[in-house]
Structures are given as C-alpha cells and as structure tokens.
Enzyme design. Structure first.
Site, PDB file in Angstrom:
ATOM      1  N   GLN A 174      -4.901  -1.305   9.670  1.00  0.00           N
ATOM      2  CA  GLN A 174      -4.815  -2.649   9.100  1.00  0.00           C
ATOM      3  C   GLN A 174      -5.412  -3.674  10.074  1.00  0.00           C
ATOM      4  O   GLN A 174      -5.049  -3.712  11.244  1.00  0.00           O
ATOM      5  CB  GLN A 174      -3.334  -2.986   8.817  1.00  0.00           C
ATOM      6  CG  GLN A 174      -3.107  -4.317   8.146  1.00  0.00           C
ATOM      7  CD  GLN A 174      -3.652  -4.371   6.723  1.00  0.00           C
ATOM      8  OE1 GLN A 174      -3.469  -3.462   5.940  1.00  0.00           O
ATOM      9  NE2 GLN A 174      -4.341  -5.456   6.408  1.00  0.00           N
ATOM     10  N   LYS A 191       0.841  -1.206   0.000  1.00  0.00           N
ATOM     11  CA  LYS A 191       0.000   0.000   0.000  1.00  0.00           C
ATOM     12  C   LYS A 191       0.872   1.251   0.000  1.00  0.00           C
ATOM     13  O   LYS A 191       0.625   2.192  -0.750  1.00  0.00           O
ATOM     14  CB  LYS A 191      -0.936  -0.014   1.224  1.00  0.00           C
ATOM     15  CG  LYS A 191      -2.082  -0.992   1.080  1.00  0.00           C
ATOM     16  CD  LYS A 191      -2.808  -1.244   2.391  1.00  0.00           C
ATOM     17  CE  LYS A 191      -3.839  -2.363   2.203  1.00  0.00           C
ATOM     18  NZ  LYS A 191      -4.448  -2.821   3.460  1.00  0.00           N
ATOM     19  N   ASP A 238     -11.292   2.761   4.057  1.00  0.00           N
ATOM     20  CA  ASP A 238     -11.674   1.349   3.999  1.00  0.00           C
ATOM     21  C   ASP A 238     -13.196   1.195   3.943  1.00  0.00           C
ATOM     22  O   ASP A 238     -13.704   0.126   3.603  1.00  0.00           O
ATOM     23  CB  ASP A 238     -11.153   0.618   5.248  1.00  0.00           C
ATOM     24  CG  ASP A 238     -10.018  -0.338   4.936  1.00  0.00           C
ATOM     25  OD1 ASP A 238      -9.830  -0.656   3.747  1.00  0.00           O
ATOM     26  OD2 ASP A 238      -9.328  -0.772   5.878  1.00  0.00           O
TER      27      ASP A 238
END
Ligand code: NDP
Length: 297
Positions: free
Chosen positions: A99, A55, A122
């Site tokens: 994460q 990422k 997200d």
C-alpha cells in the site's frame, strides 16, 4: 439540455466481483487452487488503513485467501524487502500489493520493483509498465483497467476516438493513455504545463480526469456527448466528516456529456474489483491456465 447517462461504478464493480467469484470457485473445483492476495501496510495512514480493510474484506467475499501484513511506520527498508521476498516465494500468494504511500525513509520504487512481476497485481513494476507500453500481456494498474472496462461497456469499440487523459502519473495517467492507445484511440496526455487545457479537453470524445484538483474541469470544457471518466478523489471537509468530489464539476458536466462517472460511486469501486480480477489473472498465469475472459485489458 439533455442529461448524461450516469455510469454506475458500484453496480459494475459488483458484476466484476461476481465473475471473479465464479472463477475462484472454478479454480478451486477444477484445479484445487485458491488465489491468494497479500497486502502490506506500513504505518498508520488513516486512508490507507481504510483501503486495506476494504481490500481484505472483498478478497474474502469472493472466496480468495487474504494475507494482511501490518508493519510499524519505523520498519526499515531492508525488513520490508525481506517480507516482499518471502511473499514472492510463497506458493499460497499469487498477488502482492504494497500500500502506497510508504514512509519517507523507504524508497517506493525499490520496494515495488522487488515484487515478482507476475505477482505485481497493482501493475506498478517496471516490467509490467514495459509490457503494457509494448502491447504485451501485463498486469495492468487497477484504476486505469477499471476505467477502460467502463469505457468499453459504454462505447463498445473505442477505435479512432479522440481521448484526452488529464494527468501523467505512473499509476493512473500514463497507463490509462497506454490502454487507450491500445484501443486505437488518438490520445492526448495533458498535465500541469499544458497550454489551453480547455481547448484540448473540448476536442475529446473521451475525457479521463486524473489530477486531484476538485471540480477543475467545468461542463463548458466538455464536448457534447463525450464520455467522461472522473478518477479524481478530493476530500472536502463537511462538518466533522469529509465529502468526496471529483476533478470534474459534475453538476455542469452532466448537462453536456453523453455519459459520466460520479464521485463517489464511479471509478473508486472499480479499482478494488480490478485488484481482485488481477489476482485471479495472476493465479491463472502463474499456473499456466488461461485467465478469465473480460477481466483483463
Ligand atoms: P498525481 O498527483 O501523481 O498526478 C496528478 C497529475 O495531474 C500530474 O500529472 C499533474 O501534472 C497533473 N496536474 C496537476 N495540476 C494540473 C492542472 N492544473 N492542469 C492539468 N494537469 C494538472 O495524482 P494521481 O495520478 O496519483 O491521482 C490523480 C487523482 O486520482 C487523485 O485525486 C487521486 O486521489 C485519484 N485516484 C483515484 C483512484 C481511484 O480509485 N478512484 C486511484 C488513484 C488515484 P504534472 O505531472 O505536470 O505535475
């Protein structure tokens, strides 16, 4: 028997990244803005470390700013929340991703719901889930967004098609079903208690498999000509390495489907590309600018 078109997620993701990169250049030149993505990793989960590295690399490649925060596995929930609040207030940060999975002593929902919804790239915050469910402008979870982009590219209009989503998680199955409903599909959500799953899948023009069980959907469950999106990532030991396979038995399904995503090289690359797209969208919305066409749901 004919063979399905294999949807090249790697190539598609590259086109998304190129569009993101163009828009980043425009934001810098016309508005003196650089979209910034902050990624928070707690602990040393090897798969998470790989994802976070990828990422960060791709964020920089499209010209955005990348902020990585690596915290010890023993970090308290209080300290993690303090970091999230700091990132919420930081004007250089337009997207925040924590994460998952988080260590057991941290409540994931509390942390996710502490992220400012407009920076929740997200799309897991309850406000974004609610906005998506009610057909309003949301930050859309990246994997379902990437899957939808591939379906639109393959099929054009999805209106009136029968779609089955196998899996009902908050991060893939449910938002995927909401997106398909938004496209006017007739949507069935299947899960571990579904009876006659084979029959349910056989009716579908669109099959999205998001279960996490290797090759559980064989070709003879697929309606001839259907479009199959295989979200599953299952790691199979292969000597001292691992091999990835999907939830769909690719070799038999490719003989029946009209189009199918492979694993690897299908949905996976689209997920990170959509994270970058969401960060640009977040930056635009935060600054009252119109997000780029085609990079949102
Ligand atoms: P979850 O474990 O959260 O959810 C799995 C779902 O599958 C559950 O709803 C479960 O049903 C259902 N299920 C389990 N067994 C069966 C069965 N025998 N028949 C029908 N349904 C079943 O997984 P995620 O949604 O997080 O992920 C799904 C897969 O997608 C995983 O392989 C994951 O690695 C992959 N993934 C891939 C991404 C990518 O970028 N390509 C991103 C995110 C995930 P129930 O609710 O009843 O338990």
């Amino acid at each position: 028997m004919t063979s399905a078109k294999i949807i090249d997620g790697k190539a598609f993701a590259a086109t998304i990244r190129a569009r993101v990169s163009d828009h980043v250049t425009r934001l810098r030149e016309e508005h003196d803005l650089t979209p910034g993505l902050a990624v928070v990793l707690v602990g040393e989960d090897p798969a998470s470390q790989v994802y976070v590295r990828m990422k960060g690399k791709q964020t920089l490649e499209v010209g955005m700013a990348s902020f990585e925060h690596r915290l010890d596995a023993s970090t308290s929930q209080e300290d993690l929340l303090a970091l999230v609040h700091q990132l919420n207030a930081d004007p250089k940060v337009h997207g925040i991703l924590v994460q998952l999975p988080l260590p057991d002593h941290v409540d994931s929902n509390t942390v996710i719901n502490a992220i400012a919804p407009e920076k929740d790239v997200d799309g897991f915050h309850i406000s974004n889930a609610g906005l998506l469910a009610t057909g309003q402008n949301a930050m859309v979870p990246c994997t379902p967004l990437g899957s939808l982009m591939m379906l639109r590219d393959q099929l054009g209009s999805l209106s009136g098609l029968d779609a089955v989503v196998v899996g009902r998680s908050n991060i893939v199955g449910k938002p995927m079903a909401q997106l398909l409903l938004g496209e006017s599909c007739t949507v069935t959500i299947a899960h571990s208690r579904t009876k006659n799953l084979a029959e349910v899948v056989r009716r579908a023009d669109i099959v999205v498999a998001a279960v996490g069980r290797r090759k559980m959907i064989p070709g003879d469950w697929i309606k001839p000509g259907a479009t199959v999106i295989d979200v599953g990532i299952n790691r199979i030991p292969n000597g001292d390495k691992t091999r990835l396979v999907g939830d769909v038995d690719f070799d038999s399904a490719v003989q029946v489907a009209g189009a199918i995503t492979p694993v690897p090289g299908g949905v996976g690359p689209m997920t990170i590309a959509c994270l970058l797209a969401n960060t640009v969208t977040a930056c635009c919305r935060i600054h009252g600018l119109r997000p780029p066409e085609g990079l949102t749901a």
